[in-house]
Motif scaffolding. Structure first.
Motif, PDB file in Angstrom:
ATOM      1  N   ASN A 179       0.833  -1.195   0.000  1.00 50.05           N
ATOM      2  CA  ASN A 179       0.000   0.000   0.000  1.00 50.05           C
ATOM      3  C   ASN A 179       0.872   1.251   0.000  1.00 50.05           C
ATOM      4  OD1 ASN A 179      -2.963  -0.625   0.153  1.00 50.05           O
ATOM      5  ND2 ASN A 179      -2.240  -1.953   1.805  1.00 50.05           N
ATOM      6  N   ALA A 180       0.425   2.250  -0.729  1.00 50.84           N
ATOM      7  CA  ALA A 180       1.228   3.462  -0.939  1.00 50.84           C
ATOM      8  C   ALA A 180       1.137   4.428   0.240  1.00 50.84           C
ATOM      9  CB  ALA A 180       0.787   4.154  -2.224  1.00 50.84           C
ATOM     10  N   ILE A 181       1.462   3.921   1.402  1.00 49.68           N
ATOM     11  CA  ILE A 181       1.537   4.726   2.624  1.00 49.68           C
ATOM     12  C   ILE A 181       2.943   4.546   3.169  1.00 49.68           C
ATOM     13  CG2 ILE A 181       0.555   5.168   4.905  1.00 49.68           C
ATOM     14  CD1 ILE A 181      -1.895   3.479   4.002  1.00 49.68           C
ATOM     15  N   PRO A 182       3.682   5.615   3.437  1.00 45.41           N
ATOM     16  CA  PRO A 182       5.028   5.434   3.984  1.00 45.41           C
ATOM     17  C   PRO A 182       4.998   4.694   5.310  1.00 45.41           C
ATOM     18  CG  PRO A 182       4.689   7.690   3.233  1.00 45.41           C
ATOM     19  CD  PRO A 182       3.351   7.032   3.209  1.00 45.41           C
ATOM     20  N   ALA A 183       5.953   3.795   5.494  1.00 46.47           N
ATOM     21  CA  ALA A 183       6.021   3.038   6.743  1.00 46.47           C
ATOM     22  C   ALA A 183       6.136   3.954   7.958  1.00 46.47           C
ATOM     23  CB  ALA A 183       7.209   2.079   6.697  1.00 46.47           C
ATOM     24  N   THR A 184       6.728   5.128   7.773  1.00 44.57           N
ATOM     25  CA  THR A 184       6.903   6.072   8.881  1.00 44.57           C
ATOM     26  C   THR A 184       5.581   6.701   9.317  1.00 44.57           C
ATOM     27  OG1 THR A 184       7.479   7.733   7.228  1.00 44.57           O
ATOM     28  CG2 THR A 184       9.296   6.633   8.355  1.00 44.57           C
ATOM     29  N   GLU A 185       4.524   6.534   8.519  1.00 46.43           N
ATOM     30  CA  GLU A 185       3.216   7.109   8.864  1.00 46.43           C
ATOM     31  C   GLU A 185       2.233   6.063   9.366  1.00 46.43           C
ATOM     32  OE1 GLU A 185       1.699   9.391   5.605  1.00 46.43           O
ATOM     33  OE2 GLU A 185       3.565  10.511   5.343  1.00 46.43           O
ATOM     34  N   ILE A 186       2.711   4.824   9.523  1.00 46.96           N
ATOM     35  CA  ILE A 186       1.833   3.732   9.958  1.00 46.96           C
ATOM     36  C   ILE A 186       2.028   3.448  11.443  1.00 46.96           C
ATOM     37  CG2 ILE A 186       1.611   1.203   9.835  1.00 46.96           C
ATOM     38  CD1 ILE A 186      -0.033   2.475   7.751  1.00 46.96           C
ATOM     39  N   ASN A 187       0.923   3.339  12.144  1.00 44.72           N
ATOM     40  CA  ASN A 187       0.932   2.791  13.501  1.00 44.72           C
ATOM     41  C   ASN A 187      -0.122   1.690  13.549  1.00 44.72           C
ATOM     42  OD1 ASN A 187      -1.631   4.062  13.890  1.00 44.72           O
ATOM     43  ND2 ASN A 187      -0.590   5.947  14.543  1.00 44.72           N
ATOM     44  N   GLU A 188      -0.191   1.003  14.651  1.00 45.47           N
ATOM     45  CA  GLU A 188      -1.101  -0.136  14.727  1.00 45.47           C
ATOM     46  C   GLU A 188      -2.549   0.266  14.479  1.00 45.47           C
ATOM     47  OE1 GLU A 188      -2.464  -3.697  17.812  1.00 45.47           O
ATOM     48  OE2 GLU A 188      -0.824  -2.329  18.354  1.00 45.47           O
ATOM     49  N   ALA A 189      -2.982   1.383  15.077  1.00 43.40           N
ATOM     50  CA  ALA A 189      -4.375   1.806  14.934  1.00 43.40           C
ATOM     51  C   ALA A 189      -4.708   2.142  13.487  1.00 43.40           C
ATOM     52  CB  ALA A 189      -4.646   3.010  15.826  1.00 43.40           C
ATOM     53  N   ARG A 190      -3.797   2.855  12.815  1.00 48.00           N
ATOM     54  CA  ARG A 190      -4.077   3.229  11.426  1.00 48.00           C
ATOM     55  C   ARG A 190      -4.082   2.011  10.519  1.00 48.00           C
ATOM     56  NH1 ARG A 190      -1.028   7.443   7.224  1.00 48.00           N
ATOM     57  NH2 ARG A 190      -2.694   7.345   5.669  1.00 48.00           N
ATOM     58  N   TYR A 191      -3.125   1.111  10.700  1.00 45.46           N
ATOM     59  CA  TYR A 191      -3.106  -0.061   9.836  1.00 45.46           C
ATOM     60  C   TYR A 191      -4.324  -0.944  10.101  1.00 45.46           C
ATOM     61  CZ  TYR A 191      -1.220  -3.466   6.644  1.00 45.46           C
ATOM     62  OH  TYR A 191      -1.054  -4.292   5.550  1.00 45.46           O
ATOM     63  N   ASN A 192      -4.779  -0.954  11.310  1.00 41.25           N
ATOM     64  CA  ASN A 192      -5.970  -1.732  11.644  1.00 41.25           C
ATOM     65  C   ASN A 192      -7.208  -1.156  10.976  1.00 41.25           C
ATOM     66  OD1 ASN A 192      -6.874  -4.069  13.033  1.00 41.25           O
ATOM     67  ND2 ASN A 192      -7.932  -2.747  14.498  1.00 41.25           N
ATOM     68  N   GLN A 193      -7.183   0.127  10.645  1.00 45.26           N
ATOM     69  CA  GLN A 193      -8.277   0.721   9.877  1.00 45.26           C
ATOM     70  C   GLN A 193      -8.170   0.361   8.404  1.00 45.26           C
ATOM     71  OE1 GLN A 193      -7.676   4.901  10.824  1.00 45.26           O
ATOM     72  NE2 GLN A 193      -9.357   4.887  12.314  1.00 45.26           N
ATOM     73  N   VAL A 194      -6.937   0.281   7.898  1.00 43.17           N
ATOM     74  CA  VAL A 194      -6.710   0.046   6.473  1.00 43.17           C
ATOM     75  C   VAL A 194      -6.849  -1.428   6.111  1.00 43.17           C
ATOM     76  CG1 VAL A 194      -4.988   0.228   4.611  1.00 43.17           C
ATOM     77  CG2 VAL A 194      -5.180   2.049   6.319  1.00 43.17           C
ATOM     78  N   MET A 195      -6.235  -2.306   6.894  1.00 44.29           N
ATOM     79  CA  MET A 195      -6.171  -3.739   6.573  1.00 44.29           C
ATOM     80  C   MET A 195      -6.455  -4.585   7.817  1.00 44.29           C
ATOM     81  SD  MET A 195      -5.020  -4.082   3.224  1.00 44.29           S
ATOM     82  CE  MET A 195      -3.946  -5.501   3.007  1.00 44.29           C
ATOM     83  N   PRO A 196      -7.626  -4.458   8.415  1.00 45.88           N
ATOM     84  CA  PRO A 196      -7.879  -5.179   9.668  1.00 45.88           C
ATOM     85  C   PRO A 196      -7.844  -6.699   9.533  1.00 45.88           C
ATOM     86  CG  PRO A 196      -9.905  -4.217   8.816  1.00 45.88           C
ATOM     87  CD  PRO A 196      -8.784  -3.645   8.009  1.00 45.88           C
ATOM     88  N   ASP A 197      -8.434  -7.228   8.470  1.00 47.50           N
ATOM     89  CA  ASP A 197      -8.469  -8.686   8.305  1.00 47.50           C
ATOM     90  C   ASP A 197      -7.073  -9.240   8.057  1.00 47.50           C
ATOM     91  OD1 ASP A 197     -11.188  -8.481   8.568  1.00 47.50           O
ATOM     92  OD2 ASP A 197     -11.630  -8.764   6.437  1.00 47.50           O
ATOM     93  N   ALA A 198      -6.328  -8.576   7.165  1.00 43.58           N
ATOM     94  CA  ALA A 198      -4.978  -9.028   6.859  1.00 43.58           C
ATOM     95  C   ALA A 198      -4.073  -8.943   8.075  1.00 43.58           C
ATOM     96  CB  ALA A 198      -4.395  -8.201   5.705  1.00 43.58           C
ATOM     97  N   LEU A 199      -4.212  -7.889   8.845  1.00 44.56           N
ATOM     98  CA  LEU A 199      -3.378  -7.737  10.037  1.00 44.56           C
ATOM     99  C   LEU A 199      -3.622  -8.876  11.018  1.00 44.56           C
ATOM    100  CD1 LEU A 199      -1.364  -6.179  11.736  1.00 44.56           C
ATOM    101  CD2 LEU A 199      -3.241  -4.743  12.558  1.00 44.56           C
ATOM    102  N   ALA A 200      -4.873  -9.211  11.235  1.00 46.22           N
ATOM    103  CA  ALA A 200      -5.193 -10.296  12.173  1.00 46.22           C
ATOM    104  C   ALA A 200      -4.597 -11.624  11.707  1.00 46.22           C
ATOM    105  CB  ALA A 200      -6.706 -10.408  12.325  1.00 46.22           C
TER     106      ALA A 200
END
Length: 354
Positions: A170-191
């Motif tokens: 996904n075209a989001i810099p890794a430096t802008e990702i935290n757990e809460a934000r990624y859980n909004q973007v890809m909750p199923d994949a994260l789990a």
């Protein structure tokens, strides 16, 4: 260039673990790397850069190892993939077993990873490995297909894959990702990723092709979720000759601790890596996507040499045996360094815990 065969151990091993400090490997006594350095081998220029022939000479070809390919699908009827599928996989675009590949990206990655060694064109780095292809979303951003990606990962794992090639991010810099934000973007994949990493899986991602000093979201995800690191590899792309980072790759950046450098080809005529197109013809590909596929295949080939190790132990061994000399000492750009399969197949893995 030939590399001398080095026997890893002369002791007989009767278990999967260390005896007298030496781990058995299924080598091929008397086989020289030069035997594998055929026109087909040299046609895919990245193989020589990472010294794949030394690994082949010691018995590491991907035999009995399965890799899940999560991409734009694969045409399994192509000759280069005859016998290479362990399962038809699933097409989440058309919602049916098996896949097609309208875009061609998945087929190109499959070629880099596991195309047959058949005296035609080129061969994959793990030419005896098996694939399970999954198709999602084709050209669209992965976050639109969170559920399909999660299902692909779980299905691949259930069908025996422990290595997962993901030549997308996904075209989001890794430096802008935290757990809460990624859980909004890809909750199923994260789990699913958390669960499968805890169960021993390894996920491979490209750093991205934006010429930035930081990777995209997925390759850098362990920054936000450190528990994923043991099952994660980020991949930076070099020119075809391995001389420097290519003209499009993002750096390893914050992912340096779990990032590795391999050839990914470059822009321009005959500057890419040779692979298989969706029509079965050979073609050039370039970027961090084929670089990721090269690493996924290397893990499969190395896993077949060290079946006693778990995939995450193989991952750590691959990262621990890189070439960190010269430009590759720059961890911001090249992470742990240039992948070196001669060293990875020669140097005995560290002690394992029974």
């Amino acid at each position: 260039m030939p590399y001398p065969f080095l026997a890893l151990c002369a002791l007989a091993i009767t278990s999967a673990f260390l005896l007298s400090g030496c781990l058995a490997t299924p080598g091929q006594p008397g086989v020289e790397p030069a035997v594998f350095e055929t026109p087909e081998y040299h046609a895919q220029r990245g193989l020589a850069v990472v010294k794949a022939s030394a690994l082949y000479a010691r018995g590491g070809t991907g035999q009995d190892v399965t890799v899940a390919l999560i991409d734009s699908g694969l045409d399994a009827s192509l000759e280069e993939f005859e016998g290479r599928l362990s399962d038809p996989g699933f097409d989440y675009v058309e919602n049916r077993p098996g896949t097609i590949d309208r875009v061609g990206h998945g087929t190109q990655m499959a070629g880099i990873l596991a195309a047959n060694k058949d005296h035609q064109g080129m061969h994959g780095i793990a030419f005896n490995a098996r694939l399970i292809p999954f198709r999602f979303g084709d050209d669209n951003e992965p976050f639109f297909f969170d559920s399909e990606i999660a299902q692909s990962w779980q299905s691949g794992f259930d069908k025996g894959a422990r290595l997962f090639n993901n030549s997308w991010a996904n075209a989001i810099p890794a430096t802008e990702i935290n757990e809460a934000r990624y859980n909004q973007v890809m909750p199923d994949a994260l789990a699913v990723a958390r669960k499968l990493v805890a169960d021993g899986a390894v996920f491979v991602f490209p750093t991205g092709n934006e010429l930035k000093r930081e990777p995209l979201a997925e390759p850098g995800l362990p920054v936000a979720l450190p528990e994923l690191e043991k099952g994660w590899i980020a991949v930076v792309a070099l020119r075809s000759d391995g001389s420097a980072i290519n003209a499009k790759s993002n750096y390893c950046g914050v992912a340096a601790a779990w990032c590795i450098a391999v050839p990914g080809g470059d822009a321009g005529a005959q500057a890419g890596l040779l692979t298989v197109g969706k029509d079965g013809r050979y073609m050039q590909t370039a970027g961090t996507s084929p670089a990721a596929a090269l690493v996924s295949g290397a893990l499969a080939a190395l896993q077949s040499l060290y079946p006693q190790l778990g995939p995450q132990q193989v991952r750590e061994h691959l990262l621990a045996t890189t070439n960190r000399t010269g430009i590759y000492a720059n961890s911001e750009a090249y992470g742990r360094g240039l992948m070196d399969l001669e060293a990875a197949s020669r140097r005995v893995p560290g002690p394992m815990v029974d």
